[in-house]
Design an enzyme around this catalytic site. Structure first.
Site, short mmCIF file in Angstrom:
data_model
loop_
_atom_site.label_atom_id
_atom_site.label_comp_id
_atom_site.label_asym_id
_atom_site.label_seq_id
_atom_site.Cartn_x
_atom_site.Cartn_y
_atom_site.Cartn_z
CG ASP A 83 -2.19 -0.75 1.02
OD1 ASP A 83 -2.59 -0.93 -0.15
OD2 ASP A 83 -2.82 -1.17 2.00
NE ARG B 266 -5.48 -1.38 -4.12
CZ ARG B 266 -4.98 -1.64 -2.91
NH1 ARG B 266 -4.64 -0.64 -2.09
NH2 ARG B 266 -4.79 -2.86 -2.50
#
Length: 305
Positions: free
Chosen positions: A132, A182
Protein backbone atom coordinates in the site's frame (compact mmCIF):
# COMPACT_ATOMS: atom_id res chain seq x y z
CA UNK A 1 -18.38 22.55 4.85
CA UNK A 2 -17.35 19.32 3.13
CA UNK A 3 -13.77 20.58 2.85
CA UNK A 4 -13.75 21.53 6.54
CA UNK A 5 -15.06 18.09 7.53
CA UNK A 6 -12.44 16.39 5.38
CA UNK A 7 -9.62 18.33 7.05
CA UNK A 8 -11.11 17.60 10.48
CA UNK A 9 -11.25 13.85 9.97
CA UNK A 10 -7.80 13.73 8.41
CA UNK A 11 -6.51 15.52 11.51
CA UNK A 12 -8.19 12.94 13.74
CA UNK A 13 -6.78 10.06 11.69
CA UNK A 14 -3.22 11.08 12.69
CA UNK A 15 -3.97 11.61 16.38
CA UNK A 16 -1.96 9.06 18.35
CA UNK A 17 -3.88 9.59 21.60
CA UNK A 18 -7.25 8.94 19.99
CA UNK A 19 -5.85 5.92 18.18
CA UNK A 20 -4.60 4.47 21.46
CA UNK A 21 -7.94 5.12 23.16
CA UNK A 22 -9.82 3.50 20.29
CA UNK A 23 -7.69 0.35 20.54
CA UNK A 24 -8.23 0.28 24.29
CA UNK A 25 -11.98 0.81 24.36
CA UNK A 26 -12.97 -1.22 21.34
CA UNK A 27 -15.00 -1.07 18.15
CA UNK A 28 -16.88 2.26 18.07
CA UNK A 29 -17.87 5.21 15.90
CA UNK A 30 -19.30 3.17 13.04
CA UNK A 31 -16.14 1.12 12.53
CA UNK A 32 -18.13 -2.05 11.89
CA UNK A 33 -19.38 -0.53 8.65
CA UNK A 34 -15.88 -0.19 7.21
CA UNK A 35 -13.89 -2.80 9.17
CA UNK A 36 -14.59 -6.54 9.01
CA UNK A 37 -14.02 -7.34 12.67
CA UNK A 38 -11.03 -7.45 14.98
CA UNK A 39 -9.47 -10.80 14.00
CA UNK A 40 -8.79 -13.00 10.99
CA UNK A 41 -11.71 -15.29 11.87
CA UNK A 42 -14.16 -12.40 11.54
CA UNK A 43 -12.51 -11.27 8.31
CA UNK A 44 -12.55 -14.76 6.77
CA UNK A 45 -16.34 -14.91 7.21
CA UNK A 46 -16.74 -11.61 5.36
CA UNK A 47 -14.37 -12.73 2.59
CA UNK A 48 -16.40 -15.88 2.02
CA UNK A 49 -19.61 -13.85 1.84
CA UNK A 50 -18.09 -11.53 -0.75
CA UNK A 51 -16.68 -14.45 -2.75
CA UNK A 52 -20.15 -15.98 -2.87
CA UNK A 53 -21.37 -12.74 -4.46
CA UNK A 54 -18.75 -13.02 -7.18
CA UNK A 55 -16.26 -10.56 -5.68
CA UNK A 56 -12.57 -11.03 -4.96
CA UNK A 57 -10.88 -9.48 -1.92
CA UNK A 58 -7.66 -7.87 -0.81
CA UNK A 59 -7.22 -8.27 2.94
CA UNK A 60 -5.51 -5.71 5.16
CA UNK A 61 -4.53 -6.18 8.80
CA UNK A 62 -4.89 -2.61 10.03
CA UNK A 63 -2.01 -0.71 11.56
CA UNK A 64 0.50 1.94 10.56
CA UNK A 65 3.31 4.17 11.82
CA UNK A 66 4.74 1.39 14.00
CA UNK A 67 7.77 2.54 16.01
CA UNK A 68 8.46 -0.64 18.00
CA UNK A 69 10.44 -3.48 16.41
CA UNK A 70 8.55 -6.22 18.23
CA UNK A 71 5.21 -4.78 17.15
CA UNK A 72 6.35 -4.75 13.52
CA UNK A 73 7.36 -8.40 13.82
CA UNK A 74 3.99 -9.28 15.37
CA UNK A 75 2.18 -7.55 12.53
CA UNK A 76 4.30 -9.51 10.08
CA UNK A 77 3.29 -12.75 11.78
CA UNK A 78 -0.38 -11.76 11.58
CA UNK A 79 -0.12 -11.09 7.84
CA UNK A 80 1.56 -14.47 7.32
CA UNK A 81 -1.22 -16.06 9.34
CA UNK A 82 -3.83 -14.40 7.14
CA UNK A 83 -2.10 -15.73 4.01
CA UNK A 84 -2.22 -19.25 5.42
CA UNK A 85 -5.90 -18.87 6.31
CA UNK A 86 -6.70 -17.65 2.79
CA UNK A 87 -5.07 -20.76 1.34
CA UNK A 88 -6.50 -23.19 3.90
CA UNK A 89 -10.07 -21.96 3.41
CA UNK A 90 -9.64 -21.62 -0.36
CA UNK A 91 -10.67 -17.97 -0.29
CA UNK A 92 -10.36 -15.69 -3.31
CA UNK A 93 -8.22 -13.07 -1.65
CA UNK A 94 -4.92 -11.24 -1.81
CA UNK A 95 -3.33 -9.27 1.02
CA UNK A 96 -2.30 -5.61 1.30
CA UNK A 97 0.34 -4.30 3.69
CA UNK A 98 1.54 -0.86 4.77
CA UNK A 99 5.28 -0.42 5.03
CA UNK A 100 5.03 1.65 8.22
CA UNK A 101 3.31 -1.34 9.78
CA UNK A 102 6.26 -3.52 8.76
CA UNK A 103 8.88 -1.22 10.28
CA UNK A 104 9.56 1.38 7.58
CA UNK A 105 10.09 4.11 10.18
CA UNK A 106 12.43 1.91 12.23
CA UNK A 107 15.00 0.51 9.80
CA UNK A 108 15.39 -0.57 6.17
CA UNK A 109 16.72 -3.97 7.19
CA UNK A 110 13.71 -4.63 9.42
CA UNK A 111 11.07 -3.74 6.83
CA UNK A 112 12.81 -5.72 4.08
CA UNK A 113 13.25 -8.75 6.31
CA UNK A 114 9.60 -8.65 7.35
CA UNK A 115 8.44 -8.22 3.76
CA UNK A 116 10.55 -11.12 2.54
CA UNK A 117 8.95 -13.35 5.17
CA UNK A 118 5.50 -12.27 3.98
CA UNK A 119 6.39 -12.70 0.31
CA UNK A 120 7.86 -16.14 0.97
CA UNK A 121 4.50 -17.10 2.47
CA UNK A 122 2.70 -15.52 -0.47
CA UNK A 123 4.80 -17.55 -2.88
CA UNK A 124 4.23 -20.78 -0.95
CA UNK A 125 0.46 -20.27 -0.76
CA UNK A 126 0.01 -18.49 -4.12
CA UNK A 127 -1.30 -15.26 -2.60
CA UNK A 128 -0.43 -11.91 -4.16
CA UNK A 129 0.85 -9.19 -1.81
CA UNK A 130 0.20 -5.50 -2.45
CA UNK A 131 2.39 -2.80 -0.94
CA UNK A 132 0.00 0.00 0.00
CA UNK A 133 1.05 3.58 -0.59
CA UNK A 134 0.98 5.98 2.35
CA UNK A 135 1.81 9.67 2.64
CA UNK A 136 4.12 11.62 0.34
CA UNK A 137 6.96 11.65 2.86
CA UNK A 138 7.26 7.87 2.54
CA UNK A 139 6.57 7.56 -1.19
CA UNK A 140 10.18 7.24 -2.38
CA UNK A 141 11.14 4.70 0.27
CA UNK A 142 8.03 2.65 -0.48
CA UNK A 143 8.76 2.54 -4.22
CA UNK A 144 12.40 1.66 -3.56
CA UNK A 145 11.27 -1.28 -1.44
CA UNK A 146 8.86 -2.37 -4.17
CA UNK A 147 11.60 -2.30 -6.79
CA UNK A 148 14.04 -4.20 -4.59
CA UNK A 149 11.52 -6.92 -3.82
CA UNK A 150 10.06 -7.08 -7.34
CA UNK A 151 13.48 -8.27 -8.51
CA UNK A 152 13.01 -11.29 -6.21
CA UNK A 153 9.26 -12.01 -6.19
CA UNK A 154 6.53 -12.19 -8.84
CA UNK A 155 3.44 -12.07 -6.60
CA UNK A 156 3.90 -8.42 -5.66
CA UNK A 157 1.99 -5.27 -6.59
CA UNK A 158 1.75 -1.71 -5.34
CA UNK A 159 -0.38 1.45 -5.35
CA UNK A 160 0.01 4.90 -6.92
CA UNK A 161 -1.98 8.04 -6.10
CA UNK A 162 -3.23 10.49 -8.72
CA UNK A 163 -3.26 13.52 -6.43
CA UNK A 164 0.54 13.64 -6.47
CA UNK A 165 2.29 15.56 -9.25
CA UNK A 166 5.02 12.93 -9.45
CA UNK A 167 2.83 9.90 -10.13
CA UNK A 168 3.00 9.77 -13.92
CA UNK A 169 6.80 9.67 -13.69
CA UNK A 170 6.54 6.94 -11.04
CA UNK A 171 4.24 4.90 -13.27
CA UNK A 172 6.70 5.14 -16.14
CA UNK A 173 9.55 4.30 -13.78
CA UNK A 174 7.85 1.06 -12.74
CA UNK A 175 6.75 0.03 -16.21
CA UNK A 176 9.85 -2.12 -16.75
CA UNK A 177 8.42 -4.56 -14.18
CA UNK A 178 5.10 -4.93 -16.06
CA UNK A 179 3.49 -4.29 -12.66
CA UNK A 180 0.05 -4.94 -11.31
CA UNK A 181 -0.85 -1.51 -9.92
CA UNK A 182 -3.84 -0.15 -8.03
CA UNK A 183 -4.52 3.43 -9.08
CA UNK A 184 -6.29 5.64 -6.55
CA UNK A 185 -6.86 9.34 -5.95
CA UNK A 186 -5.17 9.43 -2.52
CA UNK A 187 -6.47 9.83 1.02
CA UNK A 188 -3.76 11.67 2.94
CA UNK A 189 -3.46 15.37 3.65
CA UNK A 190 -0.70 16.82 1.44
CA UNK A 191 0.47 20.33 0.62
CA UNK A 192 -0.08 22.04 -2.73
CA UNK A 193 3.69 21.79 -3.24
CA UNK A 194 3.42 18.06 -3.93
CA UNK A 195 -0.28 17.39 -4.65
CA UNK A 196 -3.03 18.82 -6.80
CA UNK A 197 -5.28 20.94 -4.55
CA UNK A 198 -8.27 20.79 -6.93
CA UNK A 199 -10.41 17.68 -7.38
CA UNK A 200 -10.78 18.21 -11.13
CA UNK A 201 -7.01 18.00 -11.58
CA UNK A 202 -6.79 14.86 -9.45
CA UNK A 203 -9.56 13.31 -11.57
CA UNK A 204 -7.92 14.22 -14.87
CA UNK A 205 -4.61 12.82 -13.72
CA UNK A 206 -6.29 9.57 -12.68
CA UNK A 207 -7.85 9.21 -16.14
CA UNK A 208 -4.44 9.82 -17.68
CA UNK A 209 -2.82 7.19 -15.44
CA UNK A 210 -5.51 4.62 -16.19
CA UNK A 211 -5.06 5.07 -19.94
CA UNK A 212 -1.26 5.05 -19.69
CA UNK A 213 -1.05 1.88 -17.61
CA UNK A 214 -3.59 0.02 -19.75
CA UNK A 215 -1.84 1.10 -22.95
CA UNK A 216 1.42 -0.25 -21.55
CA UNK A 217 -0.32 -3.63 -21.38
CA UNK A 218 -0.24 -3.88 -17.60
CA UNK A 219 -2.88 -5.11 -15.17
CA UNK A 220 -4.73 -2.08 -13.86
CA UNK A 221 -6.86 -1.93 -10.72
CA UNK A 222 -8.98 1.18 -10.38
CA UNK A 223 -9.48 1.87 -6.68
CA UNK A 224 -12.39 4.31 -6.72
CA UNK A 225 -16.07 4.72 -5.90
CA UNK A 226 -16.39 7.64 -8.29
CA UNK A 227 -19.01 6.93 -10.96
CA UNK A 228 -17.22 9.19 -13.44
CA UNK A 229 -13.92 7.29 -13.05
CA UNK A 230 -15.67 3.93 -13.39
CA UNK A 231 -17.57 5.02 -16.49
CA UNK A 232 -14.39 6.42 -18.01
CA UNK A 233 -12.63 3.09 -17.50
CA UNK A 234 -15.52 1.09 -18.93
CA UNK A 235 -15.65 3.29 -22.00
CA UNK A 236 -11.87 3.33 -22.46
CA UNK A 237 -11.45 -0.43 -22.38
CA UNK A 238 -14.37 -0.84 -24.77
CA UNK A 239 -12.99 1.66 -27.29
CA UNK A 240 -9.50 0.15 -27.10
CA UNK A 241 -10.53 -3.53 -27.14
CA UNK A 242 -8.96 -4.23 -23.75
CA UNK A 243 -10.00 -7.57 -22.29
CA UNK A 244 -11.66 -7.80 -18.87
CA UNK A 245 -8.76 -9.87 -17.62
CA UNK A 246 -6.43 -6.84 -17.77
CA UNK A 247 -8.28 -4.69 -15.25
CA UNK A 248 -10.57 -4.72 -12.24
CA UNK A 249 -12.56 -2.32 -10.11
CA UNK A 250 -11.56 -2.14 -6.44
CA UNK A 251 -13.74 -0.64 -3.73
CA UNK A 252 -13.70 -0.45 0.03
CA UNK A 253 -15.60 -2.77 2.31
CA UNK A 254 -18.87 -1.18 3.41
CA UNK A 255 -19.11 1.34 0.57
CA UNK A 256 -21.12 1.36 -2.71
CA UNK A 257 -22.39 -2.19 -2.24
CA UNK A 258 -25.10 -1.86 -4.90
CA UNK A 259 -22.54 -0.55 -7.39
CA UNK A 260 -20.22 -3.48 -6.69
CA UNK A 261 -23.01 -5.97 -7.33
CA UNK A 262 -24.08 -4.15 -10.47
CA UNK A 263 -20.55 -4.29 -11.89
CA UNK A 264 -20.35 -8.03 -11.15
CA UNK A 265 -23.68 -8.52 -12.93
CA UNK A 266 -22.26 -6.64 -15.94
CA UNK A 267 -19.36 -9.11 -16.09
CA UNK A 268 -16.60 -6.93 -14.63
CA UNK A 269 -14.02 -8.08 -12.11
CA UNK A 270 -14.60 -6.50 -8.70
CA UNK A 271 -12.25 -6.70 -5.72
CA UNK A 272 -13.17 -5.47 -2.23
CA UNK A 273 -10.56 -4.00 0.11
CA UNK A 274 -11.36 -5.68 3.45
CA UNK A 275 -9.58 -4.34 6.55
CA UNK A 276 -9.64 -5.97 9.97
CA UNK A 277 -7.95 -5.56 13.33
CA UNK A 278 -7.95 -3.51 16.51
CA UNK A 279 -6.01 -0.59 15.06
CA UNK A 280 -9.03 0.72 13.15
CA UNK A 281 -9.31 4.36 14.20
CA UNK A 282 -7.05 6.10 11.66
CA UNK A 283 -8.44 4.04 8.80
CA UNK A 284 -12.01 4.79 9.85
CA UNK A 285 -11.38 8.54 10.09
CA UNK A 286 -9.92 8.59 6.57
CA UNK A 287 -13.04 6.87 5.25
CA UNK A 288 -15.13 9.62 6.84
CA UNK A 289 -12.83 12.24 5.35
CA UNK A 290 -13.22 10.78 1.86
CA UNK A 291 -16.99 11.05 1.99
CA UNK A 292 -18.36 13.17 4.84
CA UNK A 293 -21.86 11.88 4.06
CA UNK A 294 -20.69 8.72 5.85
CA UNK A 295 -20.79 10.76 9.06
CA UNK A 296 -24.59 10.61 9.04
CA UNK A 297 -24.45 6.82 9.00
CA UNK A 298 -22.01 6.81 11.91
CA UNK A 299 -24.07 9.25 13.97
CA UNK A 300 -27.19 7.15 13.48
CA UNK A 301 -25.26 4.15 14.76
CA UNK A 302 -23.86 6.01 17.77
CA UNK A 303 -27.19 7.45 18.91
CA UNK A 304 -29.45 4.58 17.85
CA UNK A 305 -29.56 3.14 21.34
Amino acid sequence: MEKVLRQFFLFLSNNKLLTALAKRYGFRFGASRFVAGTNIGHAAEKIRELNQKGMSVTLDHLGEYVTDKEEAIERTKETIKSIKVIDKLNLDSQVSVKMTSMGLDISDDLVLNNMRRILDAGKEHNVLVTIDMEDYERCDKTLNIFETLKEEYDLLSTVLQSYLYRTEDDLQRLNKYSPNIRLVKGAYKESAEVAYPEKKDVDENLKNLIALHLNNGNFTALGSHDDAMIEFTKQYVKENNILNGQFEFQMLYGMRNELKESLVDQGYNVRVYVPYGRDWFGYNMRRLAERPANVLFVLRGVFKK
